[in-house]
Write a protein that holds these residues in place. Structure first.
Motif, mmCIF file in Angstrom:
data_model
loop_
_atom_site.group_PDB
_atom_site.id
_atom_site.type_symbol
_atom_site.label_atom_id
_atom_site.label_comp_id
_atom_site.label_asym_id
_atom_site.label_seq_id
_atom_site.Cartn_x
_atom_site.Cartn_y
_atom_site.Cartn_z
ATOM 1 N N UNK A 129 73.080 34.926 17.183
ATOM 2 C CA UNK A 129 73.320 33.649 16.501
ATOM 3 C C UNK A 129 72.030 32.965 16.055
ATOM 4 N N UNK A 130 70.885 33.474 16.497
ATOM 5 C CA UNK A 130 69.606 32.847 16.188
ATOM 6 C C UNK A 130 68.828 33.644 15.145
ATOM 7 N N UNK A 131 68.121 32.904 14.288
ATOM 8 C CA UNK A 131 67.313 33.536 13.256
ATOM 9 C C UNK A 131 65.912 33.822 13.810
ATOM 10 N N UNK A 132 65.145 34.593 13.054
ATOM 11 C CA UNK A 132 63.748 34.772 13.409
ATOM 12 C C UNK A 132 63.332 36.220 13.571
ATOM 13 N N UNK A 133 62.032 36.407 13.630
ATOM 14 C CA UNK A 133 61.431 37.716 13.849
ATOM 15 C C UNK A 133 61.563 38.110 15.329
ATOM 16 N N UNK A 134 61.628 39.399 15.582
ATOM 17 C CA UNK A 134 61.431 39.871 16.943
ATOM 18 C C UNK A 134 59.934 39.831 17.236
ATOM 19 N N UNK A 135 59.565 40.005 18.486
ATOM 20 C CA UNK A 135 58.144 40.026 18.830
ATOM 21 C C UNK A 135 57.431 41.157 18.090
ATOM 22 N N UNK A 136 58.067 42.308 18.052
ATOM 23 C CA UNK A 136 57.445 43.476 17.431
ATOM 24 C C UNK A 136 57.333 43.307 15.920
ATOM 25 N N UNK A 137 58.407 42.820 15.285
ATOM 26 C CA UNK A 137 58.372 42.678 13.827
ATOM 27 C C UNK A 137 57.422 41.556 13.413
ATOM 28 N N UNK A 138 57.242 40.555 14.261
ATOM 29 C CA UNK A 138 56.304 39.476 13.955
ATOM 30 C C UNK A 138 54.876 40.003 13.867
ATOM 31 N N UNK A 139 54.498 40.820 14.832
ATOM 32 C CA UNK A 139 53.142 41.370 14.830
ATOM 33 C C UNK A 139 52.937 42.282 13.626
ATOM 34 N N UNK A 140 53.924 43.138 13.337
ATOM 35 C CA UNK A 140 53.816 44.025 12.169
ATOM 36 C C UNK A 140 53.677 43.208 10.891
ATOM 37 N N UNK A 141 54.497 42.179 10.764
ATOM 38 C CA UNK A 141 54.484 41.359 9.548
ATOM 39 C C UNK A 141 53.146 40.645 9.379
ATOM 40 N N UNK A 142 52.649 40.042 10.438
ATOM 41 C CA UNK A 142 51.402 39.293 10.344
ATOM 42 C C UNK A 142 50.213 40.207 10.046
ATOM 43 N N UNK A 143 50.230 41.413 10.584
ATOM 44 C CA UNK A 143 49.146 42.358 10.302
ATOM 45 C C UNK A 143 49.103 42.735 8.826
ATOM 46 N N UNK A 144 50.273 42.792 8.202
ATOM 47 C CA UNK A 144 50.353 43.215 6.800
ATOM 48 C C UNK A 144 50.258 42.043 5.821
ATOM 49 N N UNK A 145 50.413 40.824 6.309
ATOM 50 C CA UNK A 145 50.459 39.646 5.429
ATOM 51 C C UNK A 145 49.097 39.357 4.805
ATOM 52 N N UNK A 146 49.153 38.757 3.629
ATOM 53 C CA UNK A 146 47.943 38.328 2.936
ATOM 54 C C UNK A 146 48.182 36.897 2.452
ATOM 55 N N UNK A 147 48.039 35.951 3.380
ATOM 56 C CA UNK A 147 48.365 34.573 3.072
ATOM 57 C C UNK A 147 47.313 33.937 2.161
#
Length: 223
Positions: A129-147
């Protein structure tokens, strides 16, 4: 009890939780305005509050316009944010706490013209019922992000609705640990120094586990 009485009680609770955790009292109290109209916000502002959090984009815009005369009010968007609503609010809010998916990040980057503080929303409890990244997907996403315009200042989570104190401690502890893991990566525009966690039922536990921002509504306005 009046709103003033409620605020005094919450501030005492914050101080107590900080003392128990051996922390300086560096917690930002965000007044959740979901059930508070513009005049109610003014009342809380006059009591000294400056941080206010709204859940819905359309309602936020109404309150933003009604309270533009308050020069140092700080607006946090804390609810689920539709991608199509980003353009309406991104230049008006001071922080977005509910960045819960890559498509939302993309839209904020597209629409923002200045530094936009954001919290990455993490679904620590794994509830469907809750939105959001998992711990694992958060780290993967942030490593690939180019803010470019986003600055990911911290993480946000919503704890389960439970009276199990141990479970609440565990959820908040895991978010704090994830924060440490992300900080160690030294990523560009990801200082990740803040933790938005804790609401009316559990904010003292969240503070003990490291919350820097708590989102409190009912405990402020119940009279």
């Amino acid at each position: 009890m009046t709103k003033k009485d409620n605020l005094i009680q919450i501030e005492n609770n914050i101080a107590s939780a900080c003392e128990k955790a051996g922390r300086n009292n560096d917690v930002h109290l965000i007044a959740v305005t979901k059930t508070i109209d513009a005049e109610g916000i003014r009342e809380l502002y006059d009591l000294g509050l400056r941080n206010f959090g709204e859940n819905r984009a359309d309602v936020f815009l109404e309150k933003y316009e009604a309270l533009k005369d308050l020069p140092d009010i700080v607006w946090h968007f804390i609810g689920s944010l539709q991608t199509r609503k980003v353009r309406d609010i991104v230049e008006k809010v001071d922080a977005i706490h509910s960045v819960d998916r890559p498509s939302l990040v993309k839209e904020i980057e597209k629409r923002a013209t200045k530094r936009t503080p954001c919290f990455l929303q993490i679904n620590i409890s794994g509830e469907e019922s809750k939105h959001g990244f998992t711990k694992e997907s958060a780290i993967r996403f942030l490593k690939e992000a180019d803010f470019k315009n986003i600055e990911m200042i911290g993480l946000m989570t919503m704890a389960p609705l439970t009276e199990n104190v141990g479970e609440l401690h565990q959820v908040f502890h895991e978010l704090k640990q994830l924060q440490r893991d992300i900080q160690k990566l030294g990523l560009n525009r990801v200082p990740c120094k803040e933790l938005s966690m804790g609401m009316t039922n559990d904010y003292m536990i969240a503070i003990e586990e490291g919350a820097t921002h708590i989102r409190v509504g009912r405990a402020l306005v119940n009279e």
